[in-house]
Design a protein around this motif. Structure first.
Motif, PDB file in Angstrom:
ATOM      1  N   ARG A   1     -10.996   1.555   6.878  1.00 29.07           N
ATOM      2  CA  ARG A   1      -9.887   2.402   6.479  1.00 29.07           C
ATOM      3  C   ARG A   1      -8.586   1.760   6.914  1.00 29.07           C
ATOM      4  O   ARG A   1      -8.412   1.409   8.063  1.00 29.07           O
ATOM      5  CB  ARG A   1     -10.036   3.772   7.122  1.00 29.07           C
ATOM      6  N   LYS A   2      -7.716   1.623   5.952  1.00 29.06           N
ATOM      7  CA  LYS A   2      -6.450   0.952   6.216  1.00 29.06           C
ATOM      8  C   LYS A   2      -5.299   1.786   5.692  1.00 29.06           C
ATOM      9  O   LYS A   2      -5.441   2.544   4.747  1.00 29.06           O
ATOM     10  CB  LYS A   2      -6.433  -0.427   5.561  1.00 29.06           C
ATOM     11  N   VAL A   3      -4.158   1.600   6.308  1.00 26.09           N
ATOM     12  CA  VAL A   3      -2.917   2.260   5.902  1.00 26.09           C
ATOM     13  C   VAL A   3      -1.835   1.203   5.921  1.00 26.09           C
ATOM     14  O   VAL A   3      -1.706   0.454   6.885  1.00 26.09           O
ATOM     15  CB  VAL A   3      -2.557   3.397   6.895  1.00 26.09           C
ATOM     16  N   ASN A   4      -1.038   1.129   4.844  1.00 20.46           N
ATOM     17  CA  ASN A   4       0.033   0.141   4.847  1.00 20.46           C
ATOM     18  C   ASN A   4       1.375   0.806   5.181  1.00 20.46           C
ATOM     19  O   ASN A   4       1.479   2.024   5.284  1.00 20.46           O
ATOM     20  CB  ASN A   4       0.086  -0.639   3.532  1.00 20.46           C
ATOM     21  N   GLN A   5       2.388  -0.015   5.345  1.00 23.33           N
ATOM     22  CA  GLN A   5       3.711   0.476   5.748  1.00 23.33           C
ATOM     23  C   GLN A   5       4.309   1.427   4.724  1.00 23.33           C
ATOM     24  O   GLN A   5       4.999   2.381   5.073  1.00 23.33           O
ATOM     25  CB  GLN A   5       4.662  -0.696   6.003  1.00 23.33           C
ATOM     26  N   THR A   6       4.047   1.196   3.446  1.00 18.12           N
ATOM     27  CA  THR A   6       4.581   2.072   2.409  1.00 18.12           C
ATOM     28  C   THR A   6       4.064   3.495   2.580  1.00 18.12           C
ATOM     29  O   THR A   6       4.817   4.458   2.438  1.00 18.12           O
ATOM     30  CB  THR A   6       4.226   1.533   1.007  1.00 18.12           C
ATOM     31  N   VAL A   7       2.797   3.637   2.898  1.00 18.93           N
ATOM     32  CA  VAL A   7       2.223   4.971   3.130  1.00 18.93           C
ATOM     33  C   VAL A   7       2.913   5.636   4.312  1.00 18.93           C
ATOM     34  O   VAL A   7       3.275   6.811   4.253  1.00 18.93           O
ATOM     35  CB  VAL A   7       0.698   4.886   3.348  1.00 18.93           C
ATOM     36  N   LEU A   8       3.115   4.880   5.381  1.00 21.81           N
ATOM     37  CA  LEU A   8       3.814   5.438   6.541  1.00 21.81           C
ATOM     38  C   LEU A   8       5.216   5.900   6.153  1.00 21.81           C
ATOM     39  O   LEU A   8       5.656   6.980   6.549  1.00 21.81           O
ATOM     40  CB  LEU A   8       3.904   4.413   7.667  1.00 21.81           C
ATOM     41  N   ASP A   9       5.908   5.103   5.351  1.00 20.36           N
ATOM     42  CA  ASP A   9       7.265   5.454   4.933  1.00 20.36           C
ATOM     43  C   ASP A   9       7.279   6.694   4.042  1.00 20.36           C
ATOM     44  O   ASP A   9       8.081   7.607   4.249  1.00 20.36           O
ATOM     45  CB  ASP A   9       7.921   4.284   4.188  1.00 20.36           C
TER      46      ASP A   9
END
Length: 116
Positions: A1-9
Motif C-alpha cells: 500500500r502506497k500513498v503519493n504526495q498528491t494524495v497527501l495534498d
C-alpha cells in the motif's frame, strides 16, 4: 500500500503514515462512505463483475478536516494481480481555477510581452 504526495495534498494529510494501512473509506464522502466496506467485500467475493473496477465515477471525497469535495475517481487492477490502483481528480472549483490559471499563464505572458 502506497500513498503519493498528491494524495497527501488533495486530502490535506501531512504524512503517509496517516493513511497507509488505514481503511480507505475514511476518504469517501457523501452517501458512499457508509457503504464503501460492503462494496469492497462484494468485489472480493464476486470479482470484477460486481464492482466499479475499470470504470470512472464522479463522487465526493472527504479531506482530513471533514470537508467534502467533488472528484472523479478510477480504480484498476495493479499489474500481476498485486491489488488495486486508484486515481483521483479534484473537481472542486478552486482546483479547476488553479489548473486553468496554470494552463493560461504562458499565453498571458506572450500577450503581455507582445504589447510592449
Amino acid at each position: 500500500r502506497k500513498v503519493n504526495q498528491t494524495v497527501l495534498d488533495i486530502f490535506r494529510y501531512e504524512t503517509k503514515d496517516a493513511l497507509v494501512g488505514k481503511n480507505i473509506s475514511m476518504l469517501v464522502g457523501g452517501g458512499d462512505a457508509a457503504n464503501h466496506d460492503s462494496y469492497l467485500k462484494r468485489f472480493k467475493d464476486q470479482g470484477k463483475s460486481a464492482s466499479q473496477i475499470g470504470k470512472q465515477r464522479v463522487l465526493y471525497s472527504r479531506r482530513k478536516d471533514g470537508t467534502e469535495f467533488p472528484c472523479i475517481i478510477g480504480i484498476k487492477r495493479a499489474p500481476k494481480n498485486a491489488g488495486l490502483v486508484g486515481w483521483i481528480r479534484d473537481m472542486s472549483e478552486s482546483s479547476i481555477q488553479i489548473t486553468n490559471i496554470s494552463l493560461l499563464d504562458p499565453v498571458d505572458r506572450v500577450l503581455d510581452d507582445a504589447s510592449f
